[in-house]
Scaffold this active site. Structure first.
Site, mmCIF file in Angstrom:
data_model
loop_
_atom_site.group_PDB
_atom_site.id
_atom_site.type_symbol
_atom_site.label_atom_id
_atom_site.label_comp_id
_atom_site.label_asym_id
_atom_site.label_seq_id
_atom_site.Cartn_x
_atom_site.Cartn_y
_atom_site.Cartn_z
ATOM 1 N N ASP A 12 0.846 -25.802 31.538
ATOM 2 C CA ASP A 12 1.097 -25.671 32.984
ATOM 3 C C ASP A 12 0.103 -24.633 33.516
ATOM 4 O OD1 ASP A 12 3.889 -23.316 33.193
ATOM 5 O OD2 ASP A 12 2.388 -23.581 31.611
ATOM 6 N N ASP A 258 0.332 -18.087 25.610
ATOM 7 C CA ASP A 258 0.025 -19.443 25.134
ATOM 8 C C ASP A 258 -1.045 -19.454 24.046
ATOM 9 O OD1 ASP A 258 0.409 -20.813 28.490
ATOM 10 O OD2 ASP A 258 1.865 -20.134 27.007
HETATM 11 O O1 RIB Z 1 6.963 -17.136 29.889
HETATM 12 C C1 RIB Z 1 5.599 -17.301 29.633
HETATM 13 C C2 RIB Z 1 5.217 -18.749 29.712
HETATM 14 O O2 RIB Z 1 5.522 -19.246 31.019
HETATM 15 C C3 RIB Z 1 3.710 -18.994 29.518
HETATM 16 O O3 RIB Z 1 3.509 -20.242 28.938
HETATM 17 C C4 RIB Z 1 3.197 -18.993 30.936
HETATM 18 O O4 RIB Z 1 1.995 -19.747 31.061
HETATM 19 C C5 RIB Z 1 4.323 -19.695 31.645
HETATM 20 O O5 RIB Z 1 4.156 -21.090 31.431
HETATM 21 CA CA CA Z 2 2.101 -21.846 30.088
#
Ligand code: RIB
Ligand code: CA
Length: 330
Positions: A12, A258
């Site tokens: 995302d 990530d």
């Molecule tokens: O809580 C952190 C996660 O939420 C990460 O993947 C950030 O990119 C959001 O997607």
């Molecule tokens: Ca993410």
């Protein structure tokens, strides 16, 4: 030479997803088959465009598949939650509130389109045809993968491993009980927990122990490449946002959630402490909605279903990130 690890990233994109894509593409031990976008940090049009922008800056040719624009069911209940809940705060002297993720990454507009096939069908087609040697690395809400599992349960037997960024036991972010990726689509996360696939969870408990700092950001920028600059821009933005929203132990540092999941795929030793345990998701819609319920009790009748990381080797992670990014020339 060991065979490269085949992975599909589900993102995302967002500032840390961008670094996950860059490191996954540049790591010599990874074969990045495709990147699938999902709504999360921002609505789907933004996360998809940002993913395409990162592909362009890498001058890469992996396919990008657009996925789901909304959670499976959680947005149907009024007042349960309204999808994106981006943490933001007004900082003196800044026009717009500071957020961890900007609508668009500060990269040129994308030049090449997404694939025509929907991400959910791409998962089903690809996994059913595979030899069961593909690792899935979801680092956003789990909507795409859960939808694919519901549409074609046979894919579960064809998934080598799921290494996901999400959840938290002693650490949370979006609410007092939950981490964003799980909170944004709790039912999807529970479907994945019940899938029977081998699952490694890289939660906030690990990612908050592997922050990248301003000195390292300067090293990325000093590489003098477009990718080094892109990484440094994302890290600097995250350091500023985290210093106001969720200060880390070292104030001039920020988690790159990530990318740690990507690192763990090919360097499992980066996770220095984990437990093989039962993990379920609170889908009751109350105060703890989206919480990852970690149940280490030996007397539970629920089978253990995930390896849950609790700590990470920050220096190894930082070295790995630099080794990947310095491989980009140009
Ligand atoms: O809580 C952190 C996660 O939420 C990460 O993947 C950030 O990119 C959001 O997607
Ligand atoms: Ca993410």
């Amino acid at each position: 030479m060991a065979e490269k690890r085949k992975i599909i990233l589900d993102v995302d994109t967002g500032t840390d997803d961008a670094i996950a894509i860059m490191t996954a593409y540049l790591d010599p031990d990874i074969d990045l088959l495709a990147v699938c976008s999902v709504a999360g940090n921002k609505p789907l049009p933004y996360t998809t465009e940002n993913t395409l922008r990162v592909r362009d800056v890498l001058r890469a040719d992996f396919p990008v598949y657009r996925g789901c624009a909304t959670a499976m069911v959680s947005t149907l209940l009024p007042n349960r939650h309204g999808g994106y809940s981006g943490q933001r705060t007004q900082v003196e002297g800044m026009e717009a509130p500071i957020e961890i993720h900007t609508d668009y990454l500060e990269l040129p507009p994308s030049t090449r389109p997404v694939e025509k096939e929907h991400a959910v069908w791409y998962y089903i087609d690809t996994l059913l045809r595979s030899d069961g040697d593909i690792t899935l690395v979801p680092v956003g809400p789990l909507t795409n993968l859960a939808m694919a599992m519901r549409l074609e349960p046979a894919i579960c037997a064809k998934i080598r491993e799921i290494v996901l960024m999400g959840g938290g036991c002693y650490r949370t972010n979006t609410t007092a009980a939950a981490e964003f990726n799980i909170w944004a689509d709790p039912e999807a996360a529970q479907i994945v927990m019940d899938s029977g696939c081998p699952i490694r969870i890289i939660p906030l408990d690990a990612t908050h122990r592997a922050c990248i700092n301003a000195d390292e950001s300067r090293e990325f920028r000093a590489l003098g490449t477009s990718v080094g600059k892109a990484v440094a821009d994302c890290v600097d933005h995250r350091i500023l946002a985290y210093s106001h929203l969720q200060p880390m132990e070292r104030l001039d540092s920020a988690p790159i959630h990530d990318a740690l999941a990507v690192c763990a795929v090919v360097h499992p030793e980066v996770i220095t402490k984990s437990i093989f345990t039962r993990v379920d998701i609170d889908i009751s819609g109350g105060l703890a909605d989206g919480q990852t319920i970690v149940d280490p009790r030996t007397y539970t009748d629920r089978p253990r279903n995930a390896d849950f990381a609790l700590d990470a080797d920050r220096d190894l992670f930082a070295r790995w990130m630099m080794d990947c990014i310095r491989r980009f020339q140009g």
